[in-house]
Scaffold this motif. Structure first.
Motif, PDB file in Angstrom:
ATOM      1  N   UNK A   7     -12.531   9.727  18.379  1.00  0.00           N
ATOM      2  CA  UNK A   7     -12.775  10.550  19.391  1.00  0.00           C
ATOM      3  C   UNK A   7     -11.553  11.124  20.223  1.00  0.00           C
ATOM      4  N   UNK A   8     -10.556  10.042  20.548  1.00  0.00           N
ATOM      5  CA  UNK A   8      -9.478  10.428  21.000  1.00  0.00           C
ATOM      6  C   UNK A   8      -8.092  10.657  20.424  1.00  0.00           C
ATOM      7  N   UNK A   9      -8.264  10.658  18.957  1.00  0.00           N
ATOM      8  CA  UNK A   9      -7.227  10.556  18.299  1.00  0.00           C
ATOM      9  C   UNK A   9      -6.335  11.825  18.510  1.00  0.00           C
ATOM     10  N   UNK A  10      -7.049  13.111  18.285  1.00  0.00           N
ATOM     11  CA  UNK A  10      -6.201  14.291  18.325  1.00  0.00           C
ATOM     12  C   UNK A  10      -5.671  14.368  19.863  1.00  0.00           C
ATOM     13  N   UNK A  11      -6.474  13.992  20.844  1.00  0.00           N
ATOM     14  CA  UNK A  11      -6.219  14.491  22.192  1.00  0.00           C
ATOM     15  C   UNK A  11      -4.687  13.535  22.616  1.00  0.00           C
TER      16      UNK A  11
ATOM     17  N   UNK B 289       1.124  12.909  23.408  1.00  0.00           N
ATOM     18  CA  UNK B 289       2.416  12.433  23.063  1.00  0.00           C
ATOM     19  C   UNK B 289       3.525  13.653  22.604  1.00  0.00           C
ATOM     20  N   UNK B 290       3.037  14.767  21.887  1.00  0.00           N
ATOM     21  CA  UNK B 290       3.737  15.747  21.645  1.00  0.00           C
ATOM     22  C   UNK B 290       4.353  16.402  22.968  1.00  0.00           C
ATOM     23  N   UNK B 291       3.205  16.649  24.004  1.00  0.00           N
ATOM     24  CA  UNK B 291       3.957  17.385  25.287  1.00  0.00           C
ATOM     25  C   UNK B 291       4.848  16.435  25.727  1.00  0.00           C
ATOM     26  N   UNK B 292       4.574  14.945  25.784  1.00  0.00           N
ATOM     27  CA  UNK B 292       5.606  14.013  26.232  1.00  0.00           C
ATOM     28  C   UNK B 292       6.964  14.210  25.623  1.00  0.00           C
ATOM     29  N   UNK B 293       7.060  14.412  24.373  1.00  0.00           N
ATOM     30  CA  UNK B 293       8.163  14.588  23.527  1.00  0.00           C
ATOM     31  C   UNK B 293       9.035  15.932  24.172  1.00  0.00           C
ATOM     32  N   UNK B 294       8.132  16.968  24.263  1.00  0.00           N
ATOM     33  CA  UNK B 294       8.607  18.310  24.800  1.00  0.00           C
ATOM     34  C   UNK B 294       9.188  18.041  26.151  1.00  0.00           C
ATOM     35  N   UNK B 295       8.515  17.494  26.717  1.00  0.00           N
ATOM     36  CA  UNK B 295       8.914  17.297  28.257  1.00  0.00           C
ATOM     37  C   UNK B 295      10.409  16.566  28.354  1.00  0.00           C
ATOM     38  N   UNK B 296      10.478  15.613  27.402  1.00  0.00           N
ATOM     39  CA  UNK B 296      11.764  14.986  27.423  1.00  0.00           C
ATOM     40  C   UNK B 296      12.747  15.767  26.881  1.00  0.00           C
ATOM     41  N   UNK B 297      12.393  16.488  25.907  1.00  0.00           N
ATOM     42  CA  UNK B 297      13.645  17.215  25.529  1.00  0.00           C
ATOM     43  C   UNK B 297      13.967  18.579  26.407  1.00  0.00           C
ATOM     44  N   UNK B 298      13.142  18.804  27.031  1.00  0.00           N
ATOM     45  CA  UNK B 298      13.131  19.798  28.317  1.00  0.00           C
ATOM     46  C   UNK B 298      14.169  19.259  29.420  1.00  0.00           C
TER      47      UNK B 298
ATOM     48  N   UNK C   6       7.753  12.870  17.436  1.00  0.00           N
ATOM     49  CA  UNK C   6       6.376  12.294  17.862  1.00  0.00           C
ATOM     50  C   UNK C   6       6.325  11.264  16.424  1.00  0.00           C
ATOM     51  N   UNK C   7       6.564  10.102  16.699  1.00  0.00           N
ATOM     52  CA  UNK C   7       6.200   9.257  15.369  1.00  0.00           C
ATOM     53  C   UNK C   7       4.889   8.360  15.692  1.00  0.00           C
ATOM     54  N   UNK C   8       3.953   8.663  14.561  1.00  0.00           N
ATOM     55  CA  UNK C   8       2.649   7.881  14.619  1.00  0.00           C
ATOM     56  C   UNK C   8       3.138   6.214  14.451  1.00  0.00           C
ATOM     57  N   UNK C   9       2.486   5.468  15.302  1.00  0.00           N
ATOM     58  CA  UNK C   9       3.007   3.933  15.139  1.00  0.00           C
ATOM     59  C   UNK C   9       2.082   3.380  13.920  1.00  0.00           C
TER      60      UNK C   9
ATOM     61  N   UNK D 237       4.488   8.505  10.048  1.00  0.00           N
ATOM     62  CA  UNK D 237       4.661   9.785  10.133  1.00  0.00           C
ATOM     63  C   UNK D 237       5.432  10.440  11.450  1.00  0.00           C
ATOM     64  N   UNK D 238       6.257  11.256  11.189  1.00  0.00           N
ATOM     65  CA  UNK D 238       6.669  11.962  12.166  1.00  0.00           C
ATOM     66  C   UNK D 238       6.484  13.534  12.329  1.00  0.00           C
ATOM     67  N   UNK D 239       6.180  14.205  13.671  1.00  0.00           N
ATOM     68  CA  UNK D 239       5.728  15.167  13.792  1.00  0.00           C
ATOM     69  C   UNK D 239       7.123  16.101  14.031  1.00  0.00           C
ATOM     70  N   UNK D 240       7.152  17.353  13.413  1.00  0.00           N
ATOM     71  CA  UNK D 240       8.490  18.133  13.380  1.00  0.00           C
ATOM     72  C   UNK D 240       8.195  19.225  14.402  1.00  0.00           C
ATOM     73  N   UNK D 241       7.262  19.130  15.426  1.00  0.00           N
ATOM     74  CA  UNK D 241       7.213  20.239  16.140  1.00  0.00           C
ATOM     75  C   UNK D 241       8.193  20.402  17.127  1.00  0.00           C
TER      76      UNK D 241
END
Length: 287
Positions: A99-103, A108-117, A236-239, A243-247
């Motif tokens: 139930x928490x997987x997608x959230x 994590x994706x947002x954290x990656x974007x914040x780091x890149x910003x 964003x690498x899934x532990x 697999x890595x997200x290319x977003x």
């Protein structure tokens, strides 16, 4: 001495001039930047499997007065938040379950974007935009997992400007090279696991005199070491699956296309009008 804005950038600038042992320490520091900010010389030397003297000599080679100043530079970068997103991604979620997987994936994706910003270098991006705008030919390289991003970039750039070429995922990639020269630009997209084919084609383009732009995950990746410009983006690498997200990569490519469009508005508008006429005459889309 004017230093790079980040410790990683400073290491890349000086990397080729380091000894083999110093390169080993530098790579270790970049891979464990958070720990390096507080570990002693003895600890770093032991973990990197080199002598304490090598660690100290690295600090001199990078232009610091000693290990203490080098470590202070790393600490300052971390305090400014350069590594905060990476640290957040290492934290285990408070709750588990499907139930928490997608959230959690989105967080994590947002954290990656914040780091890149936080690491965004506007000057470097605009310089890259200028190179891509002025080049007589642009060759886009990306194999295996990076090919989808390369395909998107080649298609989108091709809608903005002329003479954009995509290296095929299979063979015949070298046949794209004859048009490349000192007025051309090659863009290589390369993420783990790094493709040898991408590296070899990028290296060949550079040997022909072309400027090389690398879009990759670290400043010491194989293609980054031979590039003229390196645009670094976290993944964003899934532990569990690896697999890595290319977003985040897609966002970086979007920024480049956005800049090129902004710098070439009249030409872009004229090209789009011609394309719309062709689309209409050929009945391409379902309206």
């Amino acid at each position: 001495m004017q230093q790079s804005s980040t410790f990683e950038g400073l290491v890349k600038e000086k990397f080729n001039g380091l000894s083999a042992a110093q390169k080993k320490v530098a790579a270790h520091l970049l891979q464990h930047l958070d720990q390096a900010a507080f570990n002693t010389v003895v600890q770093i030397a032991r973990e990197a499997e080199v002598s304490e003297t090598t660690v100290i000599r690295l600090s001199y080679a990078l232009g610091f007065s000693g290990f203490t100043e080098m470590q202070a530079r790393i600490q300052q970068q971390i305090v400014l938040g350069a590594s905060s997103a990476a640290a957040n991604r290492l934290q285990k979620p408070q709750s588990s379950g499907e139930e928490q997987l997608f959230r959690h994936a989105m967080e994590n994706e947002i954290a990656v974007m914040q780091h890149n910003l936080a690491q965004l270098n506007d000057g470097q991006l605009w310089h890259t935009v200028e190179l891509l705008s002025e080049a007589d030919h642009v060759l886009v390289i990306g194999h295996r997992a990076s090919h989808a991003a390369a395909n998107w970039l080649a298609f989108t750039l091709g809608m903005i400007r002329e003479n954009v070429h995509l290296c095929p995922a299979g063979g015949n990639a070298l046949e794209k090279l004859p048009c490349m020269n000192e007025k051309s630009v090659a863009v290589v997209i390369s993420f783990p696991r790094y493709s040898k084919d991408s590296y070899k084609i990028a290296e060949a383009a550079k040997m022909l005199g072309s400027r090389l732009i690398a879009i990759t995950d670290r400043l010491l990746s194989p293609v980054s070491r031979i590039s003229d410009i390196t645009l670094v983006t976290e993944l964003n690498v899934d532990g569990d699956t690896g697999n890595s997200s290319m977003a985040a990569v897609q966002t970086m490519l979007h920024l480049l296309c956005l800049g090129i469009g902004a710098r070439n508005r009249d030409a872009l508008q004229a090209r789009q009008e011609r394309m719309e006429h062709i689309y209409s005459s050929q009945d391409v889309f379902i309206e």
